[in-house]
Design a protein around this motif. Structure first.
Motif, short mmCIF file in Angstrom:
data_model
loop_
_atom_site.label_atom_id
_atom_site.label_comp_id
_atom_site.label_asym_id
_atom_site.label_seq_id
_atom_site.Cartn_x
_atom_site.Cartn_y
_atom_site.Cartn_z
N ILE A 81 12.77 -0.54 -31.58
CA ILE A 81 13.08 -0.34 -33.00
C ILE A 81 14.36 -1.07 -33.38
O ILE A 81 14.46 -1.67 -34.47
CB ILE A 81 13.19 1.17 -33.30
N SER A 82 15.35 -1.06 -32.48
CA SER A 82 16.61 -1.75 -32.78
C SER A 82 16.41 -3.26 -32.91
O SER A 82 17.16 -3.93 -33.62
CB SER A 82 17.64 -1.46 -31.68
N LYS A 83 15.38 -3.79 -32.24
CA LYS A 83 15.06 -5.21 -32.34
C LYS A 83 14.12 -5.52 -33.51
O LYS A 83 13.77 -6.68 -33.74
CB LYS A 83 14.41 -5.69 -31.05
N GLY A 84 13.73 -4.48 -34.24
CA GLY A 84 12.83 -4.67 -35.38
C GLY A 84 11.39 -4.91 -34.99
O GLY A 84 10.59 -5.41 -35.80
N LEU A 85 11.02 -4.54 -33.76
CA LEU A 85 9.66 -4.82 -33.27
C LEU A 85 8.68 -3.73 -33.69
O LEU A 85 8.01 -3.10 -32.86
CB LEU A 85 9.69 -4.97 -31.74
N PHE A 86 8.60 -3.52 -34.97
CA PHE A 86 7.64 -2.59 -35.56
C PHE A 86 6.98 -3.31 -36.72
O PHE A 86 7.68 -3.84 -37.59
CB PHE A 86 8.33 -1.31 -36.03
N PRO A 87 5.64 -3.39 -36.73
CA PRO A 87 4.95 -4.17 -37.77
C PRO A 87 5.39 -3.80 -39.18
O PRO A 87 5.50 -2.62 -39.52
CB PRO A 87 3.48 -3.83 -37.53
N GLY A 88 5.67 -4.81 -39.97
CA GLY A 88 6.11 -4.59 -41.33
C GLY A 88 6.64 -5.87 -41.94
O GLY A 88 6.61 -6.94 -41.31
N PRO A 89 7.14 -5.81 -43.16
CA PRO A 89 7.59 -7.02 -43.86
C PRO A 89 8.80 -7.69 -43.22
O PRO A 89 9.03 -8.87 -43.43
CB PRO A 89 7.94 -6.51 -45.27
N THR A 90 9.59 -6.96 -42.43
CA THR A 90 10.78 -7.55 -41.81
C THR A 90 10.55 -7.86 -40.33
O THR A 90 11.52 -8.06 -39.59
CB THR A 90 11.98 -6.60 -41.95
N PHE A 91 9.30 -7.90 -39.90
CA PHE A 91 9.01 -8.16 -38.49
C PHE A 91 9.57 -9.52 -38.09
O PHE A 91 9.33 -10.53 -38.77
CB PHE A 91 7.50 -8.12 -38.26
N PRO A 92 10.33 -9.62 -36.97
CA PRO A 92 11.06 -10.85 -36.66
C PRO A 92 10.26 -11.96 -35.97
O PRO A 92 10.74 -13.10 -35.90
CB PRO A 92 12.18 -10.36 -35.73
N LEU A 93 9.08 -11.66 -35.45
CA LEU A 93 8.36 -12.66 -34.67
C LEU A 93 7.37 -13.45 -35.50
O LEU A 93 6.87 -12.97 -36.52
CB LEU A 93 7.62 -11.98 -33.51
N HIS A 94 7.07 -14.64 -35.04
CA HIS A 94 6.08 -15.51 -35.66
C HIS A 94 5.21 -16.13 -34.57
O HIS A 94 5.69 -16.34 -33.44
CB HIS A 94 6.77 -16.61 -36.48
N PRO A 95 3.95 -16.39 -34.85
CA PRO A 95 3.23 -16.27 -36.13
C PRO A 95 2.93 -14.81 -36.49
O PRO A 95 3.24 -13.90 -35.71
CB PRO A 95 1.93 -17.04 -35.86
#
Length: 210
Positions: free
Chosen positions: A122-136
């Motif tokens: 969660i601290s890395k933002g690895l939860f699906p949503g508009p601010t998800f950090p990974l691509h694609p």
């Protein structure tokens, strides 16, 4: 511990058939659980087949240390549960109780480690949503499945801990004898939860790392 009489419940005519009924019912339940998790594994396989590179990128963000540590914890808990079953069959109540207590401790340790891992995710933002950090964008499919599958597994383990704790309490209070109890059925459920994790480990933590 004192010798106590077996607990026979209706509609069983004797203890032997009652124990067979417990085992048979648990195997039916296990089959239904395998069908349930099988659907999740199938969904993972389908999405991965269309998004292999995205799944590789997403899987690289999982923490192998946490996954490996929890695997060791669960495998050890399966060992202590197996020893408890054999001790119960030999009517060694003290060993049964201590091994069940150890199994509970390992189960709680797994959930504690998983909680730490979730906190890091969660601290890395690895939860699906508009601010998800990974691509694609398809990397979110992997992490959605990660949260769903590990979350459901954690719920199953929590249920297992509650059942083992209840059975352990009954043993400590001499409410039921260890050799004529539903321990075998409880052990089958516990081993199922462990086996599911063994499948989740390569799917979620080792994908693309070989």
């Amino acid at each position: 511990m004192s010798e106590i009489a077996p607990v026979l419940h209706e509609p069983w005519p004797d203890i032997a058939r009652q124990r067979q009924g417990v085992s048979f019912g648990m195997w039916i339940f296990i089959a239904s659980e395998l069908l349930f998790f099988g659907g999740l594994f199938l969904a993972y396989a389908v999405y991965r087949s269309f998004n292999a590179e995205a799944f590789r990128i997403a899987s690289a963000e999982t923490d192998v240390f946490y996954g490996t540590l929890n695997t060791a914890i669960l495998l050890t808990s399966s060992f202590t549960m197996a020893v408890a079953v054999h001790a119960a069959e030999a009517r060694i109540a003290r060993v049964t109780i201590w091994c069940l207590a150890a199994t509970l401790a390992f189960g709680a340790a797994f959930l504690a480690v998983k909680g730490l891992e979730y906190s890091d995710d969660i601290s890395k933002g690895l939860f699906p949503g508009p601010t998800f950090p990974l691509h694609p964008a398809a990397t979110q499919l992997f992490w959605a499945l990660y949260w769903i599958m590990t979350g459901i597994h954690a719920i199953h383990l929590t249920v297992g801990i509650a059942v083992v704790a209840t059975l352990l309490t009954l043993f400590v209070r001499d409410s039921i004898p260890v050799h004529d109890s539903p321990l075998e059925g409880v052990a089958l459920y516990w081993h199922l939860v462990d086996a599911i994790w063994i499948i989740l480990l390569p799917l979620l933590y080792l994908n693309g790392r070989a």
